[in-house]
Design a protein around this motif. Sequence first.
Motif, PDB file in Angstrom:
ATOM      1  N   LYS A 147      17.679  23.187 -14.006  1.00  0.00           N
ATOM      2  CA  LYS A 147      16.590  22.247 -14.210  1.00  0.00           C
ATOM      3  C   LYS A 147      16.674  21.052 -13.266  1.00  0.00           C
ATOM      4  N   THR A 148      17.869  20.774 -12.732  1.00  0.00           N
ATOM      5  CA  THR A 148      18.060  19.594 -11.895  1.00  0.00           C
ATOM      6  C   THR A 148      18.864  19.957 -10.644  1.00  0.00           C
ATOM      7  N   LEU A 149      18.784  19.087  -9.640  1.00  0.00           N
ATOM      8  CA  LEU A 149      19.595  19.281  -8.439  1.00  0.00           C
ATOM      9  C   LEU A 149      21.082  19.234  -8.775  1.00  0.00           C
ATOM     10  N   ARG A 150      21.441  18.380  -9.699  1.00  0.00           N
ATOM     11  CA  ARG A 150      22.853  18.252 -10.091  1.00  0.00           C
ATOM     12  C   ARG A 150      23.379  19.579 -10.621  1.00  0.00           C
ATOM     13  N   GLU A 151      22.584  20.253 -11.460  1.00  0.00           N
ATOM     14  CA  GLU A 151      23.009  21.536 -12.011  1.00  0.00           C
ATOM     15  C   GLU A 151      23.072  22.601 -10.916  1.00  0.00           C
ATOM     16  N   ALA A 152      22.098  22.605 -10.014  1.00  0.00           N
ATOM     17  CA  ALA A 152      22.111  23.595  -8.930  1.00  0.00           C
ATOM     18  C   ALA A 152      23.328  23.409  -8.029  1.00  0.00           C
ATOM     19  N   ARG A 153      23.674  22.159  -7.736  1.00  0.00           N
ATOM     20  CA  ARG A 153      24.853  21.886  -6.909  1.00  0.00           C
ATOM     21  C   ARG A 153      26.134  22.273  -7.651  1.00  0.00           C
ATOM     22  N   MET A 154      26.137  22.077  -8.956  1.00  0.00           N
ATOM     23  CA  MET A 154      27.301  22.456  -9.752  1.00  0.00           C
ATOM     24  C   MET A 154      27.519  23.966  -9.693  1.00  0.00           C
ATOM     25  N   ILE A 155      26.422  24.721  -9.838  1.00  0.00           N
ATOM     26  CA  ILE A 155      26.530  26.179  -9.780  1.00  0.00           C
ATOM     27  C   ILE A 155      26.978  26.628  -8.393  1.00  0.00           C
ATOM     28  N   ARG A 156      26.387  26.038  -7.353  1.00  0.00           N
ATOM     29  CA  ARG A 156      26.785  26.386  -5.986  1.00  0.00           C
ATOM     30  C   ARG A 156      28.266  26.109  -5.755  1.00  0.00           C
ATOM     31  N   GLN A 157      28.730  24.965  -6.240  1.00  0.00           N
ATOM     32  CA  GLN A 157      30.135  24.593  -6.095  1.00  0.00           C
ATOM     33  C   GLN A 157      31.038  25.634  -6.744  1.00  0.00           C
ATOM     34  N   ARG A 158      30.669  26.050  -7.927  1.00  0.00           N
ATOM     35  CA  ARG A 158      31.509  26.998  -8.656  1.00  0.00           C
ATOM     36  C   ARG A 158      31.470  28.382  -8.022  1.00  0.00           C
TER      37      ARG A 158
END
Length: 454
Positions: A147-158
């Motif tokens: 839903k947010t850029l923060r969540e997308a970056r978190m998933i990408r990081q993981r």
Amino acid sequence: MAQPAGTTEETSGAGSAPVWTAGRRPRVVIIGGGFGGLACADGLGGIEADVLIIDRRNHNLFQPLLYQVATAALSPADIAEPIRKSVGRHRNISVLLAEATGIDTAAKAVLLEDASRVPYDILVIATGSDYNYFGHDEWRQLAPGLKTLREARMIRQRLLSSFERAERSDDPLERRAALTTIIIGGGPTGVEMAGAVSELGRYMIRRDFRRIHQDEMRVLLVEAGPRLLAAFPEELSHYAEDYLRSIGVEVLVSERVVAIEPGSVQMGDAHVACGAVVWGAGIKASPAAAWLGLGGDRIGRIPVTPALNIENHPEIFCLGDTALAMGEDGQPLPALAQVAKQQGQYVASVIRDLTRGRAQPRPFRFHNRGNTAVIGRNAAVFDFGRFRLKGRPAWFLWAIVHVYLLINFEKRVLVSIQWMFRYLTRQRGARIIDEKPEFSEGEEVPLASAAVRR
């Protein structure tokens, strides 16, 4: 005969027109700078009213392409733009970076997190939705949604970190676990993520890594219902499932998640060790219904009139994922960008007419331009009702539609160029891992010691 602004007028579907002091410019407050809120604001540019957009983030976001940020196909800036830039050409529109926490309907004021109040004459609620964890909010940090850029970056990081951890591991079971990604929810978000993660891993492992192998990677798509893409016709649903299986995705339907723990997901009695988990299993509306003291539907949406305002409050409009608006078939309108955008444009036209003392237009009518989901390279589904499309033609149409819907010409050009490069080379250009990521940006979740299922 039209009455001058500042008086009360009966209007079809909306009750009485809002009242403000004669001779004073009305104050229009829009809560939310997403598809609906920005479409409404854009339609109010230049009118004789002071418009204020309140949002807790300073940017608007093209959420349908967030999964491409999460899978390193696009950078965050490719699909986001500051709200101030989007509306800066309209001198009657201002922006407030703040979080709304309530609405005082008696005093006609929006309550903010810092205890301040913002008065309004007309209020537009476009606060969107969030993922529904069905009473397990503790899963949110372990299984972020999109839903947010923060969540997308978190998933990408993981995702990217899990490949690196597998590359340096000498334990076959640990490598297998790190290379396992579990996506929960078989709707468009889950299907798109499953296809994108599978393609990311297969092409990246084969080209860039030396110690891990393509056949060690697993992508599991878990759906509690009997089939994927339940909102689509069965023909398209079966096509999506067959295609995902053909590219190596393990599709598990009629399978419920029981628990999510650091490094593993439990389904029934079986635990699956994994490196990353993505949530896409359902949404719930923002808490706006509670702000108004109203009872929403099962996911918290606010019932609205055919004119998209709230019963007994003609000065309050509600749109997008927060509104329980009915289509011509008597069913609730879906939580789609095209619905929110059309509603925002409609509400703007209603407000323009109110400020000019004109009669209100006819009730809102949604014009369905089709529902789509991309599954992978050269594969997508498009449902236009009687007409259906799948495969490469649907994929090209999906790309054209999504480029067109981006916020401005600059983003359309940037995304088009990157997509063409990615199509020709199969390379992902946004594979960035922070050196010391904060927990909120993508902590490395420890791998479970449970045996890998199957």
